[in-house]
Write a protein that holds these residues in place. Structure first.
Motif, short mmCIF file in Angstrom:
data_model
loop_
_atom_site.label_atom_id
_atom_site.label_comp_id
_atom_site.label_asym_id
_atom_site.label_seq_id
_atom_site.Cartn_x
_atom_site.Cartn_y
_atom_site.Cartn_z
N ARG A 10 0.81 -1.21 0.00
CA ARG A 10 0.00 0.00 0.00
C ARG A 10 0.85 1.27 0.00
N ILE A 11 0.20 2.37 -0.38
CA ILE A 11 0.74 3.71 -0.21
C ILE A 11 -0.15 4.37 0.84
N LEU A 12 0.47 5.02 1.81
CA LEU A 12 -0.27 5.66 2.89
C LEU A 12 -0.04 7.16 2.81
N ALA A 13 -1.12 7.93 2.74
CA ALA A 13 -1.03 9.39 2.65
C ALA A 13 -1.49 10.02 3.96
N MET A 14 -0.84 11.12 4.31
CA MET A 14 -1.19 11.83 5.54
C MET A 14 -1.39 13.31 5.27
N ASP A 15 -2.49 13.83 5.79
CA ASP A 15 -2.76 15.27 5.78
C ASP A 15 -2.45 15.75 7.20
N TYR A 16 -1.25 16.31 7.39
CA TYR A 16 -0.76 16.67 8.72
C TYR A 16 -1.45 17.92 9.24
N GLY A 17 -1.84 17.85 10.50
CA GLY A 17 -2.36 19.02 11.20
C GLY A 17 -1.82 19.02 12.61
N GLU A 18 -1.81 20.17 13.25
CA GLU A 18 -1.28 20.27 14.61
C GLU A 18 -2.10 19.43 15.59
N LYS A 19 -3.40 19.31 15.36
CA LYS A 19 -4.27 18.56 16.27
C LYS A 19 -4.49 17.12 15.83
N PHE A 57 5.72 23.06 11.20
CA PHE A 57 5.29 21.94 12.05
C PHE A 57 5.50 20.60 11.34
N ILE A 58 5.39 20.62 10.03
CA ILE A 58 5.48 19.39 9.26
C ILE A 58 6.93 18.90 9.15
N THR A 59 7.87 19.82 9.00
CA THR A 59 9.28 19.45 8.84
C THR A 59 9.79 18.60 10.02
N PRO A 60 9.57 18.99 11.28
CA PRO A 60 10.03 18.13 12.39
C PRO A 60 9.31 16.78 12.41
N ASN A 113 1.92 31.59 -4.41
CA ASN A 113 3.16 31.94 -5.12
C ASN A 113 4.20 30.81 -5.05
N ASN A 114 3.76 29.64 -4.61
CA ASN A 114 4.58 28.42 -4.57
C ASN A 114 5.58 28.37 -3.41
N THR A 115 5.50 29.31 -2.48
CA THR A 115 6.37 29.26 -1.30
C THR A 115 5.70 28.41 -0.23
N ALA A 116 6.52 27.97 0.73
CA ALA A 116 6.00 27.11 1.80
C ALA A 116 4.99 27.88 2.66
N SER A 117 3.98 27.17 3.11
CA SER A 117 2.96 27.77 3.97
C SER A 117 3.48 27.82 5.41
N GLU A 118 2.78 28.55 6.25
CA GLU A 118 3.14 28.68 7.67
C GLU A 118 3.21 27.33 8.37
N SER A 119 2.34 26.42 8.01
CA SER A 119 2.27 25.13 8.71
C SER A 119 3.46 24.22 8.40
N GLU A 120 4.26 24.58 7.42
CA GLU A 120 5.43 23.76 7.08
C GLU A 120 6.40 23.66 8.26
N ILE A 162 3.13 12.74 2.19
CA ILE A 162 2.80 13.79 3.14
C ILE A 162 2.39 15.02 2.34
N GLY A 163 1.24 15.58 2.70
CA GLY A 163 0.80 16.79 2.04
C GLY A 163 1.79 17.92 2.24
N GLU A 164 2.00 18.70 1.18
CA GLU A 164 2.91 19.84 1.23
C GLU A 164 2.11 21.12 0.99
N PRO A 165 1.81 21.82 2.09
CA PRO A 165 1.02 23.05 1.94
C PRO A 165 1.86 24.18 1.35
N LYS A 166 1.34 24.81 0.32
CA LYS A 166 2.05 25.90 -0.34
C LYS A 166 1.13 27.10 -0.49
N GLN A 167 1.76 28.26 -0.55
CA GLN A 167 1.04 29.50 -0.85
C GLN A 167 0.78 29.54 -2.36
#
Length: 136
Positions: free
Chosen positions: A3-12, A71-74, A62-69, A55-60
Motif C-alpha cells: 500500500r501507499i499511505l497518505a497523511m494530511d498533517y495538522g497540529e491537532k 510543524f510538518i518538517t520536524p 506563489n509556490n512558497t511554503a505555507s506557515e504550517s510547514e 505527506i501533504g505539502e502546503p504551499k502558498q
C-alpha cells in the motif's frame, strides 16, 4: 504489491488515506490525534505492508511554503528516523481542504456532518493520495 499511505498533517490531528494493495484505489482510512500518530503507524505497519508515505505539502499561491510547514518538517524528520525503511514523498496539497468540503456537500452530508473537521482531514488525505496516483 503493498500500500501507499497518505497523511494530511495538522497540529491537532492527521487525516490518513491508503491505497489497496494494487495501488489503484485511494480510500480514507481514519483520522488520528497528532500526538498518537507514531503509535498508530507502528500498529498499522505490523498488519499492512506500506511501500511509501505521502505527506501533504502546503504551499502558498506563489509556490512558497505555507506557515504550517514549520510543524510538518520536524514531523517528517521523526518519521524518517522511526520508519527509515519507508520512503517519503511530498504532494502539493493546495485546495485539498476546500475540495474535501465540496465533496462533503456534493455527497449530501448535512451541515452538522460537514462541521466534522476529522472527516475533512480524512477526505483531504484521500484527495492527496488520489492526485498522486493520477500523476504517477
Amino acid at each position: 504489491m503493498s500500500r501507499i499511505l497518505a497523511m494530511d498533517y495538522g497540529e491537532k490531528r492527521i487525516g490518513i488515506a491508503v491505497t489497496d494493495e494494487m495501488q489503484i484505489i485511494a480510500s480514507g482510512l481514519t483520522t488520528v490525534p497528532t500526538k498518537e500518530i507514531f503509535e498508530f503507524l507502528e500498529n498499522y505497519l505490523k498488519e499492512e505492508k506500506v511501500e511509501l508515505f505521502l505527506i501533504g505539502e502546503p504551499k502558498q499561491m506563489n509556490n512558497t511554503a505555507s506557515e504550517s510547514e514549520k510543524f510538518i518538517t520536524p514531523f517528517i524528520t521523526k518519521l524518517k528516523a522511526k520508519f527509515s525503511q519507508t520512503p517519503i514523498k511530498r504532494v502539493d496539497e493546495r485546495f485539498t481542504s476546500k475540495m474535501a468540503f465540496q465533496t462533503m456537500i456534493d455527497s449530501g452530508l448535512k451541515k452538522k456532518q460537514r462541521q466534522n473537521k476529522a472527516l475533512v482531514d480524512e477526505i483531504s488525505a484521500t484527495i492527496i493520495l488520489q492526485s498522486y496516483l493520477y500523476n504517477k
